[in-house]
Motif scaffolding. Sequence first.
Motif, PDB file in Angstrom:
ATOM      1  N   THR A   1       0.830  -1.205   0.000  1.00 28.80           N
ATOM      2  CA  THR A   1       0.000   0.000   0.000  1.00 28.80           C
ATOM      3  C   THR A   1       0.861   1.250   0.000  1.00 28.80           C
ATOM      4  OG1 THR A   1      -1.749  -1.162   1.214  1.00 28.80           O
ATOM      5  CG2 THR A   1      -1.817   1.248   1.234  1.00 28.80           C
ATOM      6  N   MET A   2       1.938   1.239   0.790  1.00 34.56           N
ATOM      7  CA  MET A   2       2.833   2.393   0.836  1.00 34.56           C
ATOM      8  C   MET A   2       3.538   2.595  -0.507  1.00 34.56           C
ATOM      9  SD  MET A   2       4.500   2.292   4.680  1.00 34.56           S
ATOM     10  CE  MET A   2       4.864   0.532   4.744  1.00 34.56           C
ATOM     11  N   LEU A   3       3.947   1.496  -1.141  1.00 34.99           N
ATOM     12  CA  LEU A   3       4.592   1.607  -2.450  1.00 34.99           C
ATOM     13  C   LEU A   3       3.621   2.150  -3.490  1.00 34.99           C
ATOM     14  CD1 LEU A   3       6.681  -1.696  -2.557  1.00 34.99           C
ATOM     15  CD2 LEU A   3       7.541   0.627  -2.256  1.00 34.99           C
ATOM     16  N   ASN A   4       2.365   1.696  -3.424  1.00 39.56           N
ATOM     17  CA  ASN A   4       1.356   2.205  -4.360  1.00 39.56           C
ATOM     18  C   ASN A   4       1.051   3.680  -4.113  1.00 39.56           C
ATOM     19  OD1 ASN A   4       1.099  -0.294  -5.587  1.00 39.56           O
ATOM     20  ND2 ASN A   4      -0.588  -0.939  -4.280  1.00 39.56           N
ATOM     21  N   MET A   5       1.197   4.116  -2.863  1.00 37.28           N
ATOM     22  CA  MET A   5       0.951   5.521  -2.529  1.00 37.28           C
ATOM     23  C   MET A   5       2.004   6.409  -3.184  1.00 37.28           C
ATOM     24  SD  MET A   5       0.671   7.228   1.274  1.00 37.28           S
ATOM     25  CE  MET A   5       2.338   6.694   1.734  1.00 37.28           C
ATOM     26  N   PHE A   6       3.259   5.949  -3.173  1.00 36.99           N
ATOM     27  CA  PHE A   6       4.343   6.746  -3.755  1.00 36.99           C
ATOM     28  C   PHE A   6       4.464   6.545  -5.266  1.00 36.99           C
ATOM     29  CE2 PHE A   6       5.824   6.450   0.708  1.00 36.99           C
ATOM     30  CZ  PHE A   6       5.947   7.808   0.963  1.00 36.99           C
ATOM     31  N   PHE A   7       4.059   5.373  -5.745  1.00 33.54           N
ATOM     32  CA  PHE A   7       4.153   5.068  -7.178  1.00 33.54           C
ATOM     33  C   PHE A   7       2.793   4.610  -7.693  1.00 33.54           C
ATOM     34  CE2 PHE A   7       8.245   3.815  -5.176  1.00 33.54           C
ATOM     35  CZ  PHE A   7       9.034   4.832  -5.685  1.00 33.54           C
ATOM     36  N   PRO A   8       1.836   5.536  -7.806  1.00 29.61           N
ATOM     37  CA  PRO A   8       0.482   5.146  -8.228  1.00 29.61           C
ATOM     38  C   PRO A   8       0.435   4.755  -9.697  1.00 29.61           C
ATOM     39  CG  PRO A   8       0.662   7.523  -8.123  1.00 29.61           C
ATOM     40  CD  PRO A   8       1.962   6.986  -7.585  1.00 29.61           C
ATOM     41  N   LYS A   9      -0.503   3.886 -10.029  1.00 29.44           N
ATOM     42  CA  LYS A   9      -0.750   3.533 -11.421  1.00 29.44           C
ATOM     43  C   LYS A   9      -2.217   3.154 -11.588  1.00 29.44           C
ATOM     44  CE  LYS A   9       1.184  -1.091 -10.621  1.00 29.44           C
ATOM     45  NZ  LYS A   9       2.245  -2.024 -11.026  1.00 29.44           N
ATOM     46  N   PRO A  10      -2.754   3.273 -12.790  1.00 30.91           N
ATOM     47  CA  PRO A  10      -4.182   3.005 -13.002  1.00 30.91           C
ATOM     48  C   PRO A  10      -4.545   1.557 -12.701  1.00 30.91           C
ATOM     49  CG  PRO A  10      -3.205   4.132 -14.888  1.00 30.91           C
ATOM     50  CD  PRO A  10      -2.080   3.705 -14.006  1.00 30.91           C
ATOM     51  N   GLU A  11      -5.787   1.360 -12.247  1.00 28.98           N
ATOM     52  CA  GLU A  11      -6.304   0.020 -12.030  1.00 28.98           C
ATOM     53  C   GLU A  11      -6.896  -0.507 -13.338  1.00 28.98           C
ATOM     54  OE1 GLU A  11      -6.290  -2.044  -9.398  1.00 28.98           O
ATOM     55  OE2 GLU A  11      -5.031  -0.632  -8.307  1.00 28.98           O
TER      56      GLU A  11
END
Length: 276
Positions: A64-74
């Motif tokens: 979750t933290m990695l996705n927060m800093f490196f977001p990408k589309p679902e």
Amino acid sequence: DTSEEKQHYAFIGVPAFAVGALVATAVFLIIPEALHLIADDGWDENEVNLFFGLAFLFGFLLPTMLNMFFPKPELSTEEVAAMVSGRAVEVEEEEADESSSATPVKPQESKSKVDLQLCSSILLGDAAHNFVDGMFIGTAFKLCDSSQAYAIVAATVYHELAQELADFFLLTRQANLSSAKALMVNFLSGLSVVLGGIIITGIDISTGWTGAILSMSAGVYLHIAMTECMPRVHEYSKMATHYLFAMTMIAFGVIPIGLVLIVHEHCEGGHDGHDH
């Protein structure tokens, strides 16, 4: 249609198998070894439980933290189906037709222009995930028996295959990279798994911290199983036969990992191990 039905069962079976492998690896192998290594460092029961719990929760929240800093589309269900069947272009064309009725279509430049921000986010996030996976795999090969280490490798491959396929789709369809460039940069970001393994095998860490790293990996694997793989199973399961097939595939994922316990030996943590 028979081909669509087979595809539908594949959408259920692949993530269901991954759920079984990931959960079994965490529950049968990683968590017992993590607790064993932390306790072997001379801590009392309460300290062991606290240290394990904190490391496990950190690992569970790490994606979750990695996705927060490196977001990408679902990816939507329709996009996943199109990607697997090779009809991704059709989906994009349908979406373009719908939008064209409301707004005028601009020249092709926006479609052909590479989205560097999206590329960076996808590749940096993927590299961070792979680096962490490399640390987990390196720890297993450094201190554990080969059967457990290869089980962790297998569980990592199961969840990474779907992730890499999704990243390739995003890079080519939404970030506008060519297929060749997308494959190349995806491969380069994947090399971070080797870097993570080299670093963790090259440093000397205590038994307790080795157990903490394994605890984190258990948290990561359960996070992926519960938030990425199992929702896919529920999304595509519409009737009893679908759920029965999903449970069968979960069992097929669990059984090979469970068989590892037959020849399993404790991780040693840098010195002679012992049985419970």
